[in-house]
Design an enzyme around this catalytic site. Structure first.
Site, PDB file in Angstrom:
ATOM      1  N   HIS A   1      -7.694  10.020   3.801  1.00 31.13           N
ATOM      2  CA  HIS A   1      -7.277   9.019   4.787  1.00 31.13           C
ATOM      3  C   HIS A   1      -7.627   9.456   6.208  1.00 31.13           C
ATOM      4  O   HIS A   1      -7.757  10.641   6.479  1.00 31.13           O
ATOM      5  CB  HIS A   1      -5.769   8.776   4.676  1.00 31.13           C
ATOM      6  CG  HIS A   1      -5.387   8.079   3.424  1.00 31.13           C
ATOM      7  ND1 HIS A   1      -4.812   8.708   2.355  1.00 31.13           N
ATOM      8  CD2 HIS A   1      -5.534   6.774   3.046  1.00 31.13           C
ATOM      9  CE1 HIS A   1      -4.607   7.832   1.376  1.00 31.13           C
ATOM     10  NE2 HIS A   1      -5.038   6.658   1.772  1.00 31.13           N
TER      11      HIS A   1
ATOM     12  N   ASP B   1       0.853  -1.192   0.000  1.00 31.40           N
ATOM     13  CA  ASP B   1       0.000   0.000   0.000  1.00 31.40           C
ATOM     14  C   ASP B   1       0.892   1.246   0.000  1.00 31.40           C
ATOM     15  O   ASP B   1       1.804   1.366   0.836  1.00 31.40           O
ATOM     16  CB  ASP B   1      -0.863  -0.066   1.281  1.00 31.40           C
ATOM     17  CG  ASP B   1      -1.973   0.965   1.301  1.00 31.40           C
ATOM     18  OD1 ASP B   1      -2.418   1.387   0.224  1.00 31.40           O
ATOM     19  OD2 ASP B   1      -2.414   1.321   2.413  1.00 31.40           O
ATOM     20  N   HIS B   2       0.652   2.156  -0.907  1.00 28.58           N
ATOM     21  CA  HIS B   2       1.403   3.432  -0.963  1.00 28.58           C
ATOM     22  C   HIS B   2       2.922   3.276  -1.010  1.00 28.58           C
ATOM     23  O   HIS B   2       3.634   3.973  -0.268  1.00 28.58           O
ATOM     24  CB  HIS B   2       1.033   4.347   0.217  1.00 28.58           C
ATOM     25  CG  HIS B   2      -0.385   4.819   0.168  1.00 28.58           C
ATOM     26  ND1 HIS B   2      -0.829   5.777  -0.703  1.00 28.58           N
ATOM     27  CD2 HIS B   2      -1.470   4.427   0.881  1.00 28.58           C
ATOM     28  CE1 HIS B   2      -2.120   5.966  -0.531  1.00 28.58           C
ATOM     29  NE2 HIS B   2      -2.543   5.147   0.427  1.00 28.58           N
TER      30      HIS B   2
ATOM     31  N   HIS C   1      -9.224   4.920  -2.286  1.00 29.45           N
ATOM     32  CA  HIS C   1      -8.530   4.974  -0.987  1.00 29.45           C
ATOM     33  C   HIS C   1      -9.377   5.793  -0.014  1.00 29.45           C
ATOM     34  O   HIS C   1     -10.328   6.456  -0.410  1.00 29.45           O
ATOM     35  CB  HIS C   1      -7.160   5.648  -1.153  1.00 29.45           C
ATOM     36  CG  HIS C   1      -6.139   4.739  -1.739  1.00 29.45           C
ATOM     37  ND1 HIS C   1      -5.038   4.304  -1.028  1.00 29.45           N
ATOM     38  CD2 HIS C   1      -6.059   4.156  -2.959  1.00 29.45           C
ATOM     39  CE1 HIS C   1      -4.320   3.512  -1.805  1.00 29.45           C
ATOM     40  NE2 HIS C   1      -4.914   3.400  -2.982  1.00 29.45           N
ATOM     41  N   GLY C   2      -8.976   5.758   1.247  1.00 31.54           N
ATOM     42  CA  GLY C   2      -9.640   6.606   2.239  1.00 31.54           C
ATOM     43  C   GLY C   2     -11.127   6.321   2.333  1.00 31.54           C
ATOM     44  O   GLY C   2     -11.934   7.247   2.442  1.00 31.54           O
TER      45      GLY C   2
ATOM     46  N   ASP D   1      -8.820   0.928   6.385  1.00 29.46           N
ATOM     47  CA  ASP D   1      -7.875   0.770   7.480  1.00 29.46           C
ATOM     48  C   ASP D   1      -8.431   1.396   8.760  1.00 29.46           C
ATOM     49  O   ASP D   1      -8.535   0.743   9.799  1.00 29.46           O
ATOM     50  CB  ASP D   1      -6.540   1.426   7.100  1.00 29.46           C
ATOM     51  CG  ASP D   1      -5.439   1.120   8.100  1.00 29.46           C
ATOM     52  OD1 ASP D   1      -5.683   0.323   9.035  1.00 29.46           O
ATOM     53  OD2 ASP D   1      -4.337   1.670   7.970  1.00 29.46           O
ATOM     54  N   SER D   2      -8.830   2.652   8.670  1.00 27.39           N
ATOM     55  CA  SER D   2      -9.243   3.383   9.875  1.00 27.39           C
ATOM     56  C   SER D   2     -10.394   2.710  10.625  1.00 27.39           C
ATOM     57  O   SER D   2     -10.394   2.689  11.865  1.00 27.39           O
ATOM     58  CB  SER D   2      -9.644   4.820   9.514  1.00 27.39           C
ATOM     59  OG  SER D   2      -8.522   5.512   9.034  1.00 27.39           O
TER      60      SER D   2
HETATM   61  O1  G3H Z   1      -3.124   4.910   3.635  1.00 28.76           O
HETATM   62  C1  G3H Z   1      -2.779   4.848   4.813  1.00 28.76           C
HETATM   63  C2  G3H Z   1      -3.033   3.602   5.574  1.00 28.76           C
HETATM   64  O2  G3H Z   1      -4.115   3.772   6.450  1.00 28.76           O
HETATM   65  C3  G3H Z   1      -1.784   3.154   6.277  1.00 28.76           C
HETATM   66  O3  G3H Z   1      -1.448   3.968   7.339  1.00 28.76           O
HETATM   67  O4  G3H Z   1       1.038   4.324   7.313  1.00 28.76           O
HETATM   68  O5  G3H Z   1      -0.244   4.518   9.425  1.00 28.76           O
HETATM   69  O6  G3H Z   1       0.136   2.290   8.363  1.00 28.76           O
HETATM   70  P1  G3H Z   1      -0.041   3.760   8.154  1.00 28.76           P
HETATM   71  P1  13P Z   2      -8.977   4.862   5.561  1.00 25.81           P
HETATM   72  O1  13P Z   2      -8.101   5.709   6.421  1.00 25.81           O
HETATM   73  O2  13P Z   2     -10.218   5.620   5.162  1.00 25.81           O
HETATM   74  O3  13P Z   2      -9.307   3.576   6.189  1.00 25.81           O
HETATM   75  O4  13P Z   2      -8.189   4.554   4.191  1.00 25.81           O
HETATM   76  C1  13P Z   2      -7.226   3.531   4.139  1.00 25.81           C
HETATM   77  C2  13P Z   2      -6.421   3.563   2.903  1.00 25.81           C
HETATM   78  O5  13P Z   2      -6.702   4.219   1.918  1.00 25.81           O
HETATM   79  C3  13P Z   2      -5.208   2.715   2.881  1.00 25.81           C
HETATM   80  O6  13P Z   2      -4.470   2.901   1.723  1.00 25.81           O
HETATM   81 ZN    ZN Z   3      -4.539   4.860   0.899  1.00 31.21          ZN
END
Ligand code: G3H
Ligand code: 13P
Ligand code: ZN
Length: 326
Positions: free
Chosen positions: A192, A96-97, A228-229, A273-274
């Site tokens: 995000h 991811d990213h 995403h997000g 994720d959140s």
């Molecule tokens: O896109 C962001 C994801 O929620 C990952 O977040 O870098 O805190 O693991 P993190």
């Molecule tokens: P959220 O923060 O909305 O869960 O998005 C997660 C995300 O885009 C991870 O790449």
């Molecule tokens: Zn993301």
């Protein structure tokens, strides 16, 4: 140096087939982030129980927290665990990213079946160049690549964007042709984290820019789009967190209705994720407050894991529509 392994030896799959079916079937594949054992167990259990294909994804933060090799072995364990549960749901291990070619290469070499190269913070030409380079490395190894055009508001891993800039549909076709990416993350109003919109008293969450999504779809029919997000920032968890000593005022996310609409369109991967973080934090806070003498992490993490399974099953069944599609 970490040993080189191909994802097919780990029982993983890339996203190609998953996306083809999702675009045709009008649903989206869930992409859940994981950083630890309990999160991964919950994702696999919920996806096996709902018979859903799944992408388990690892951010740069996760690689730093848990170690990339450890996470790869955990994904291997996840495949085995699903099989032992009598299931053969497709499981993809995705970066991811990824923000550099080197990180993407390292993931391809260490068993990831899909990588994201996020060049959205670069100039258009630089984004094209680095994305193309990743595709040229990944495709001969049958690893699929996600790119990104447009900038999401909030924090993208360590890629921070003060302000979002929506994806320009007129750039999408050119970007996909020049880079050869398999899927593309676009910016249509999501962001995000747990504070996606700043709402005044009585204000509703603004709708996502479905007009941009539709224009991208019109220019590239059937091409897989990624959102995403996309956490909904479940208010039940925010309330529990606030009740048991937390402070998360004004946390708000994307309403499920809008995600359902996106999932039925060319959006074939939805990143969450959140919401998982909120579920875990809410349940741990509640458990701690109600059981002050307890000190066995299995107790409070076990409670959190149970809630995470419930949340993921709900997402698969009632929001993304991926249940029953494995
Ligand atoms: O896109 C962001 C994801 O929620 C990952 O977040 O870098 O805190 O693991 P993190
Ligand atoms: P959220 O923060 O909305 O869960 O998005 C997660 C995300 O885009 C991870 O790449
Ligand atoms: Zn993301």
């Amino acid at each position: 140096m970490a040993d080189t392994v191909h994802y097919s030896e780990l029982g993983l799959v890339n996203t190609r087939d998953m996306f083809k079916k999702a675009v045709g079937g009008g649903y989206a594949i869930p992409a859940y982030n994981f950083n630890n054992l309990e999160q991964l167990q919950a994702i696999i259990t919920a996806c096996v129980e709902t018979s859903s294909p799944v992408i388990v994804q690892v951010s740069k933060g996760a690689r730093e927290y848990a170690n990339q090799t450890m996470l790869r072995y955990m994904a291997m364990g996840a495949v085995q665990m699903a099989r032992e549960m009598g299931s053969d749901i497709p499981i993809c291990l995705h970066l991811d990213h990824g923000d550099t070619f080197e990180i993407c290469k390292s993931c391809v070499d260490s068993g990831f079946s899909s990588v994201m190269i996020d060049g959205s913070h670069l100039s258009y030409d630089e984004n094209v160049a680095v994305t193309r380079k990743v595709v040229e490395y990944a495709h001969p190894r049958d690893v699929t690549v996600e790119g990104e055009l447009g900038v999401l508001a909030g924090i993208e891993d360590e890629v921070s964007a003060e302000h979002s800039s929506y994806t320009k549909p007129e750039e999408v076709e050119d970007f996909v042709t020049k880079t050869g990416v398999d899927s593309l993350a676009i910016s249509i109003g999501t962001s995000h984290g747990a504070y996606k919109f700043k709402l005044k008293e009585g204000e509703e969450v603004p709708p996502l820019r479905f007009d941009i999504l539709e224009e991208c779809q019109r220019r590239l029919p059937g091409f897989p789009i990624v959102l995403h997000g996309a956490s909904s920032v479940v208010q039940e968890y925010v309330e529990l967190i606030n009740r048991y000593g937390g402070k998360m005022e004004g946390a708000v996310g994307v309403p499920e209705e809008q995600l359902r609409r996106a999932a039925a369109s060319a959006v074939c991967k939805i990143n969450i994720d959140s919401d998982g973080r909120l579920a875990v934090t809410a349940k741990v806070r509640e458990y701690m407050a109600q059981n002050p003498g307890e000190f066995d992490p299995r107790k409070y993490l076990g409670t959190a894991r149970k809630e995470l399974i419930k949340l993921i099953k709900h997402k698969n069944e009632a929001v993304l529509g991926s249940a029953g599609r494995a």
